[in-house]
Write a protein that holds these residues in place. Structure first.
Motif, mmCIF file in Angstrom:
data_model
loop_
_atom_site.group_PDB
_atom_site.id
_atom_site.type_symbol
_atom_site.label_atom_id
_atom_site.label_comp_id
_atom_site.label_asym_id
_atom_site.label_seq_id
_atom_site.Cartn_x
_atom_site.Cartn_y
_atom_site.Cartn_z
ATOM 1 N N GLY A 162 53.210 23.221 -4.850
ATOM 2 C CA GLY A 162 52.950 22.272 -5.561
ATOM 3 C C GLY A 162 53.143 20.904 -4.350
ATOM 4 O O GLY A 162 53.133 21.197 -3.191
ATOM 5 N N CYS A 163 52.878 20.065 -4.401
ATOM 6 C CA CYS A 163 52.589 18.646 -3.220
ATOM 7 C C CYS A 163 54.122 18.926 -3.093
ATOM 8 O O CYS A 163 55.036 18.523 -3.611
ATOM 9 N N SER B 197 55.852 14.390 -11.125
ATOM 10 C CA SER B 197 56.044 13.183 -10.766
ATOM 11 C C SER B 197 55.886 12.039 -11.425
ATOM 12 O O SER B 197 54.754 11.499 -11.466
ATOM 13 N N ARG C 212 44.737 14.969 -11.011
ATOM 14 C CA ARG C 212 43.915 15.036 -8.967
ATOM 15 C C ARG C 212 42.227 14.964 -9.433
ATOM 16 O O ARG C 212 41.083 15.139 -10.663
ATOM 17 N N CYS D 228 56.835 16.447 -4.472
ATOM 18 C CA CYS D 228 56.800 16.179 -6.502
ATOM 19 C C CYS D 228 58.039 16.934 -7.069
ATOM 20 O O CYS D 228 58.401 17.949 -6.757
ATOM 21 N N CYS E 269 49.927 22.001 -13.691
ATOM 22 C CA CYS E 269 48.947 21.042 -12.452
ATOM 23 C C CYS E 269 48.702 22.468 -11.424
ATOM 24 O O CYS E 269 49.579 23.270 -11.620
HETATM 25 S S1 SF4 Z 1 52.351 15.495 -6.944
HETATM 26 FE FE1 SF4 Z 1 50.589 15.529 -9.006
HETATM 27 S S2 SF4 Z 1 49.703 16.758 -8.018
HETATM 28 FE FE2 SF4 Z 1 51.065 16.971 -6.903
HETATM 29 S S3 SF4 Z 1 51.880 18.837 -7.421
HETATM 30 FE FE3 SF4 Z 1 52.762 17.134 -8.096
HETATM 31 S S4 SF4 Z 1 51.786 17.328 -10.515
HETATM 32 FE FE4 SF4 Z 1 50.625 18.942 -9.020
#
Ligand code: SF4
Length: 299
Positions: free
Chosen positions: A40-41, A49, A122, A44, A29
């Motif tokens: 990352g988010c 995720s 994304r 996550c 990602c």
């Molecule tokens: S939630 Fe999805 S977009 Fe966000 S860091 Fe994790 S893998 Fe990447």
């Protein structure tokens, strides 16, 4: 109150229950590999995720995923009648070598029992070439592109380190739907700092995307071990929804969404071994029974 659940949609379309095969594309990602950020988010987990898929060649993954699903299926459904959706959930499944990904997606769809493809990604990782490829595939078997929007609130998006603006989502959503692809938008309910009004604002925004909006995934925020969110929660605990409170919120969201929107999820499946909060979400049976009760009675 009634709504179209994913299983209703699939049963209606394919005349049988359709099962998801969790597969891994091998992508990372950009929000984790340093291209956008390394963190990352904030919610996550290590699994990107999606903590349920295995790895290995795509053929082996399909075979393993089918065995896992088949072990759970009632023997009343003969093997020859079983149908599946190939689901690429973890990380960003259109981020990487485009030829390799297209070859892999094509290979998956050669299986006659796999009736469709669901790709989590994304909005800033969808090239015109990939959209055009998926659009062609969609003429033969259905393709859903799942976008993790989570919220339309830019302040929250910055706080959770989503790494793209709402305008990026809007542009990609249009490119996908113009190409005839079905888009499933993920929304997280319970993000720190978001009021009920904020969350319903996101859902109301999505409801205006009709008639092109195919599906919505409502996901309860999970605090998982090893995430930035877990650190924040330990240092400065924020509001975590109680089960009944969450069910009421989901009912309000469902009421805002158009009747034809397919609801792909009402809560979310965090890996139990990593779950810090809310612990009630680990009891799936209790959650679904309570949810059902609220939805039936909601006016
Ligand atoms: S939630 Fe999805 S977009 Fe966000 S860091 Fe994790 S893998 Fe990447």
């Amino acid at each position: 109150m009634t709504y179209i659940s994913l299983s209703d949609y699939l049963k209606d379309k394919y005349n049988t229950k359709v099962y998801k095969l969790s597969l891994t594309s091998g992508c990372t990602c950009p929000n984790r590999d340093g291209t956008i950020s390394t963190g990352g988010c904030i919610f996550c987990s290590e699994g990107g995720s999606g903590d349920f898929a295995t790895s290995g060649s795509i053929e082996n993954q399909i075979s393993d995923a089918k065995k896992r699903v088949d072990n759970k299926i009632s023997s009343k459904i003969p093997a020859s009648e079983r149908k599946y959706i190939a689901y690429f959930q973890s990380f960003t499944n259109t981020y990487g070598d485009q030829d390799r990904l297209m070859t892999m997606f094509s290979k998956v769809l050669e299986y006659p029992e796999i009736v469709g493809l669901s790709i989590g990604t994304r909005p800033d990782c969808l090239t015109d070439d990939m959209i055009s490829f998926l659009s062609n595939v969609n003429k033969h078997k259905e393709v859903w592109v799942e976008l993790g929007l989570q919220t339309i609130n830019e302040d929250t998006a910055t706080y959770i380190n989503r790494g793209y603006k709402l305008s990026v989502f809007e542009d990609t959503y249009k490119r996908l739907t113009d190409a005839g692809l079905k888009v499933v938008v993920h929304v997280i309910l319970g993000l720190p700092g978001e009021s009920e009004e904020d969350m319903l604002g996101t859902v109301a925004y999505l409801s205006k995307l009709t008639p092109t909006l195919f599906g919505v995934k409502l996901q309860l925020l999970h605090v998982l071990e090893g995430t930035k969110l877990a650190e924040i929660y330990k240092n400065e605990p924020f509001h975590i929804y109680e089960l009944e409170e969450y069910c009421q919120l989901v009912c309000k969201c469902l009421k805002l969404l158009p009747k034809e929107t397919v609801i792909h999820r009402l809560t979310g499946d965090g890996p139990k071994k990593l779950l810090i909060a809310p612990l009630w979400s680990g009891n799936k049976k209790l959650v679904m029974n309570t949810m059902r009760k609220y939805i039936i009675n909601y006016q």
